[in-house]
Design an enzyme around this catalytic site. Structure first.
Site, PDB file in Angstrom:
ATOM      1  N   THR A  46      43.593  35.063  18.914  1.00 19.37           N
ATOM      2  CA  THR A  46      42.315  35.049  20.580  1.00 19.37           C
ATOM      3  C   THR A  46      43.102  36.000  21.163  1.00 19.37           C
ATOM      4  OG1 THR A  46      41.586  32.435  20.113  1.00 19.37           O
ATOM      5  CG2 THR A  46      40.999  33.621  21.783  1.00 19.37           C
ATOM      6  N   THR A  47      44.176  35.535  20.835  1.00 18.78           N
ATOM      7  CA  THR A  47      45.288  36.442  21.700  1.00 18.78           C
ATOM      8  C   THR A  47      45.172  37.562  21.547  1.00 18.78           C
ATOM      9  OG1 THR A  47      46.427  34.158  22.834  1.00 18.78           O
ATOM     10  CG2 THR A  47      47.370  36.857  23.861  1.00 18.78           C
ATOM     11  N   ARG A 140      35.760  27.351  23.250  1.00 16.87           N
ATOM     12  CA  ARG A 140      35.655  28.340  23.173  1.00 16.87           C
ATOM     13  C   ARG A 140      34.308  28.293  21.826  1.00 16.87           C
ATOM     14  NH1 ARG A 140      38.116  33.523  24.538  1.00 16.87           N
ATOM     15  NH2 ARG A 140      39.844  33.139  25.436  1.00 16.87           N
TER      16      ARG A 140
END
Length: 293
Positions: A46-47, A140
């Site tokens: 995600t990052t 998410r």
């Protein structure tokens, strides 16, 4: 044996001003992470803005990361997708490049049932022969990987070995550890690292490590060494920075923080936007007080 214990950095993907991937900067920040004591690299999670990388970029970032790290510390490749076939292909490529393991998020948007999750993760794991870490982040994806599901997978699929637990649900984390005590659990939330390690987690897959690799490594090391008082103190000291790394959706704040540190990791791809000035000012204040700016 766990792929890693301690602090794994959920690494950002640096961009040039034209929004192309900055591979020179990728090498630079990888070297900084290794020098800072980081215990593992997690690429294209995600990052790492995996959701806006093209297929070619996604695989290229994983390959270049593995090549640059060159087995000095483990590299775990983010290969998840809401398409099982796509996740299988990404995972096969990561294995071919030499990844030490893969991190596979639960399918997003299509929100599989628990039975669907079992079939999804089993199909991916059975297509490769390297360790698989499940990624549970219902905020998410819209679906929680239930403890019974995690336990079934870990107990029945040989190379499903771990979970990145980012649900924030400690009761479920404890249940998971009871059902499959051999699991390699990693905190997916930087403000809960020591708490989860106190019940048996092996470490963290961390956003904070991008800006404070040494501190995050030392906090996890203290917890692993049984020095819970030191670990707890370090967790509390990092709290204001952690809070401000999530005032906007990740990785907006962490890229802002790295740019404040002069790392020049560049902008973000839409729909992510630059951090609001007011938030950035508070983040900078917290970073100064923590000693990383």
């Amino acid at each position: 044996m766990a792929i890693f214990e301690g602090a794994g950095v959920a690494l950002v993907t640096p961009m040039n001003e034209d929004l192309s991937v900055n591979y020179n900067k990728l090498e630079e920040i990888l070297e900084e992470q290794i020098a800072g004591g980081t215990d593992a690299i997690i690429s294209c999670g995600t990052t790492g803005e995996a959701s806006t990388l093209t297929v070619e970029e996604h695989l290229d970032v994983i390959k270049k990361t593995i090549d640059i790290v060159n087995k000095r510390i483990p590299v775990v490749a983010g290969t998840g997708s809401n398409s099982t076939e796509t996740a299988i292909e990404f995972s096969k490529e990561a294995k071919k490049y030499g990844a030490d393991g893969v991190l596979v998020v639960s399918p997003y948007y299509n929100k599989a049932t628990q039975n669907g999750l079992i079939k999804h993760f089993s199909s991916i794991a059975q297509a490769i022969d390297i360790p698989v870490i499940l990624y549970n982040i219902p905020g998410r994806t819209g679906v929680n990987i239930e403890p019974d599901t995690i336990a079934y997978l870990v107990n029945n699929v040989e190379n499903i070995v771990g979970v990145k637990e980012a649900s924030g649900n400690f009761s479920n984390a404890i249940k998971t550890l009871r059902l499959c005590p051999q699991i390699d659990m990693y905190s997916g939330n930087d403000d809960q690292v020591v708490a989860l390690m106190s019940i048996g987690a092996k470490g963290v897959i961390s956003v904070l490590s991008n800006v404070a690799p040494r501190q995050t490594h030392e906090m996890c090391k203290a917890a692993l060494d049984g020095d819970i008082f030191k670990a707890r103190k370090m967790q509390i000291e990092a709290l204001d920075v952690i809070i401000n790394l999530f005032t906007e959706v990740n990785p907006i704040p962490v890229k802002a923080a790295m740019n404040l540190q002069g790392k020049n990791v560049g902008p973000l791809r839409l729909p992510l936007t630059q951090m609001e000035k007011a938030h950035e000012e508070v983040l900078a204040k917290a970073m100064k007080e923590y000693g990383i700016l």
